[in-house]
Design a protein around this motif. Structure first.
Motif, PDB file in Angstrom:
ATOM      1  N   LEU A 185       1.169  10.488  15.232  1.00 27.99           N
ATOM      2  CA  LEU A 185       0.844  11.968  14.869  1.00 27.99           C
ATOM      3  C   LEU A 185       1.786  12.709  14.083  1.00 27.99           C
ATOM      4  N   GLU A 186       3.033  12.433  14.509  1.00 25.01           N
ATOM      5  CA  GLU A 186       4.273  13.206  14.013  1.00 25.01           C
ATOM      6  C   GLU A 186       4.416  12.521  12.331  1.00 25.01           C
ATOM      7  N   ASN A 187       4.140  11.146  12.250  1.00 28.01           N
ATOM      8  CA  ASN A 187       4.202  10.444  11.192  1.00 28.01           C
ATOM      9  C   ASN A 187       3.186  11.086  10.134  1.00 28.01           C
ATOM     10  N   VAL A 188       1.817  11.193  10.487  1.00 27.80           N
ATOM     11  CA  VAL A 188       0.894  11.778  10.021  1.00 27.80           C
ATOM     12  C   VAL A 188       1.286  13.133   9.562  1.00 27.80           C
TER      13      VAL A 188
ATOM     14  N   ILE B 269      -3.410   5.704  13.418  1.00 23.81           N
ATOM     15  CA  ILE B 269      -4.282   6.924  13.096  1.00 23.81           C
ATOM     16  C   ILE B 269      -4.182   7.162  11.805  1.00 23.81           C
ATOM     17  N   GLU B 270      -5.116   6.822  10.879  1.00 23.14           N
ATOM     18  CA  GLU B 270      -5.309   7.281   9.630  1.00 23.14           C
ATOM     19  C   GLU B 270      -6.380   8.555   9.476  1.00 23.14           C
ATOM     20  N   VAL B 271      -6.077   9.419   8.372  1.00 25.73           N
ATOM     21  CA  VAL B 271      -6.875  10.717   8.330  1.00 25.73           C
ATOM     22  C   VAL B 271      -7.052  10.817   6.843  1.00 25.73           C
ATOM     23  N   VAL B 272      -7.979  11.595   6.580  1.00 22.76           N
ATOM     24  CA  VAL B 272      -8.470  12.233   5.490  1.00 22.76           C
ATOM     25  C   VAL B 272      -8.397  13.666   5.452  1.00 22.76           C
ATOM     26  N   ALA B 273      -7.708  14.463   4.466  1.00 24.95           N
ATOM     27  CA  ALA B 273      -7.402  15.880   4.518  1.00 24.95           C
ATOM     28  C   ALA B 273      -8.057  16.235   3.340  1.00 24.95           C
ATOM     29  N   GLU B 274      -8.360  17.723   3.288  1.00 25.60           N
ATOM     30  CA  GLU B 274      -9.055  18.330   1.860  1.00 25.60           C
ATOM     31  C   GLU B 274      -7.720  19.141   1.315  1.00 25.60           C
ATOM     32  N   LYS B 275      -7.479  19.056   0.201  1.00 25.72           N
ATOM     33  CA  LYS B 275      -6.659  19.862  -0.383  1.00 25.72           C
ATOM     34  C   LYS B 275      -7.069  20.918  -1.078  1.00 25.72           C
ATOM     35  N   LYS B 276      -7.178  22.200  -0.837  1.00 22.40           N
ATOM     36  CA  LYS B 276      -7.913  23.430  -1.419  1.00 22.40           C
ATOM     37  C   LYS B 276      -7.370  23.876  -2.492  1.00 22.40           C
TER      38      LYS B 276
ATOM     39  N   TYR C 148       0.749  -1.196   0.066  1.00 25.27           N
ATOM     40  CA  TYR C 148       0.029  -0.068  -0.039  1.00 25.27           C
ATOM     41  C   TYR C 148       0.830   1.150  -0.007  1.00 25.27           C
ATOM     42  N   SER C 149       0.490   2.346  -0.170  1.00 24.95           N
ATOM     43  CA  SER C 149       0.880   3.782  -0.378  1.00 24.95           C
ATOM     44  C   SER C 149       0.933   4.407   0.918  1.00 24.95           C
ATOM     45  N   GLN C 150       1.837   5.292   1.352  1.00 19.72           N
ATOM     46  CA  GLN C 150       1.525   6.030   2.583  1.00 19.72           C
ATOM     47  C   GLN C 150       0.297   6.776   2.288  1.00 19.72           C
ATOM     48  N   ALA C 151       0.107   7.502   1.204  1.00 16.96           N
ATOM     49  CA  ALA C 151      -0.850   8.444   1.062  1.00 16.96           C
ATOM     50  C   ALA C 151      -1.344   8.325  -0.577  1.00 16.96           C
ATOM     51  N   ILE C 152      -2.655   8.741  -0.849  1.00 16.70           N
ATOM     52  CA  ILE C 152      -3.077   8.863  -2.141  1.00 16.70           C
ATOM     53  C   ILE C 152      -3.933  10.281  -2.206  1.00 16.70           C
ATOM     54  N   GLU C 153      -3.826  11.040  -3.302  1.00 18.80           N
ATOM     55  CA  GLU C 153      -4.401  12.236  -3.257  1.00 18.80           C
ATOM     56  C   GLU C 153      -5.247  11.832  -4.670  1.00 18.80           C
TER      57      GLU C 153
ATOM     58  N   GLY D  97      -9.114  16.029  -4.808  1.00 16.96           N
ATOM     59  CA  GLY D  97      -9.281  17.002  -3.937  1.00 16.96           C
ATOM     60  C   GLY D  97      -9.053  16.674  -2.498  1.00 16.96           C
ATOM     61  N   LEU D  98      -8.909  15.272  -2.411  1.00 20.66           N
ATOM     62  CA  LEU D  98      -8.921  14.787  -0.987  1.00 20.66           C
ATOM     63  C   LEU D  98      -7.461  14.008  -1.052  1.00 20.66           C
ATOM     64  N   VAL D  99      -6.963  13.887   0.439  1.00 16.26           N
ATOM     65  CA  VAL D  99      -5.725  13.283   0.545  1.00 16.26           C
ATOM     66  C   VAL D  99      -6.132  12.237   1.654  1.00 16.26           C
ATOM     67  N   PHE D 100      -5.936  11.037   1.234  1.00 14.74           N
ATOM     68  CA  PHE D 100      -6.181   9.759   2.104  1.00 14.74           C
ATOM     69  C   PHE D 100      -4.721   9.165   2.504  1.00 14.74           C
ATOM     70  N   LEU D 101      -4.552   9.271   3.808  1.00 16.73           N
ATOM     71  CA  LEU D 101      -3.473   8.477   4.634  1.00 16.73           C
ATOM     72  C   LEU D 101      -3.587   7.360   4.969  1.00 16.73           C
ATOM     73  N   SER D 102      -2.926   6.378   4.848  1.00 19.29           N
ATOM     74  CA  SER D 102      -2.937   5.042   5.465  1.00 19.29           C
ATOM     75  C   SER D 102      -2.594   5.297   6.854  1.00 19.29           C
ATOM     76  N   GLY D 103      -2.961   4.132   7.684  1.00 11.31           N
ATOM     77  CA  GLY D 103      -2.963   4.152   9.054  1.00 11.31           C
ATOM     78  C   GLY D 103      -1.277   4.409   9.491  1.00 11.31           C
ATOM     79  N   GLN D 104      -1.325   5.349  10.213  1.00 15.38           N
ATOM     80  CA  GLN D 104       0.139   5.405  10.850  1.00 15.38           C
ATOM     81  C   GLN D 104       0.311   4.912  12.265  1.00 15.38           C
ATOM     82  N   LEU D 105       1.272   4.248  12.481  1.00 13.74           N
ATOM     83  CA  LEU D 105       1.839   3.635  13.785  1.00 13.74           C
ATOM     84  C   LEU D 105       2.837   4.365  14.362  1.00 13.74           C
TER      85      LEU D 105
END
Length: 125
Positions: free
Chosen positions: A53-56, A117-124, A16-21, A24-32
């Motif tokens: 959280l630092e890895n995120v 922790i996994e996150v979804v972020a918005e790329k404006k 898997y990837s660390q993240a995919i854009e 307009g969204l960025v999907f981060l894989s879970g970070q340990l």
């Protein structure tokens, strides 16, 4: 779709990837709570939470984003009795920015981690 990568966060430990854009969204894989330089987990729940959280943050930075751009988090704890301490540290990182969140206790995490922790972020635009 764009695959995102940074050497400032741990390498993916699977196919898997660390993240995919995308869209307009960025999907981060879970970070340990893995320390990127050593590949080892930090030693305690608090340390693993900080490191996750630092890895995120590092993966978000690779997308020119910060925690303020996060719209949703999903958090996994090995033990829900750790929720109060996890929540305290999580709150210090996000401050007044309060993205939507789910938090679950799970039987086991990769590498026997205590938090992921996994996150979804918005790329404006």
């Amino acid at each position: 779709m764009e695959i995102l990568y940074t050497d400032k966060a741990p390498e993916a430990i699977g196919p898997y990837s660390q993240a995919i854009e995308a869209g307009g969204l960025v999907f981060l894989s879970g970070q340990l709570g893995i320390i990127p330089d050593t590949g080892a987990l930090a030693h305690s729940l608090a340390a693993q939470t900080v490191q996750a959280l630092e890895n995120v943050s590092c993966v978000l930075k690779a997308a020119n984003l910060t925690l303020k751009d996060v719209v949703k988090t999903t958090c996994y704890l090995k033990n829900m009795e750790d929720f109060a301490l996890f929540n305290e540290i999580y709150g210090q990182y996000f401050g007044d920015h309060k993205p939507a969140r789910s938090c679950f206790a799970v039987a086991q995490l990769p590498k026997d981690g205590l938090v992921e922790i996994e996150v979804v972020a918005e790329k404006k635009a």
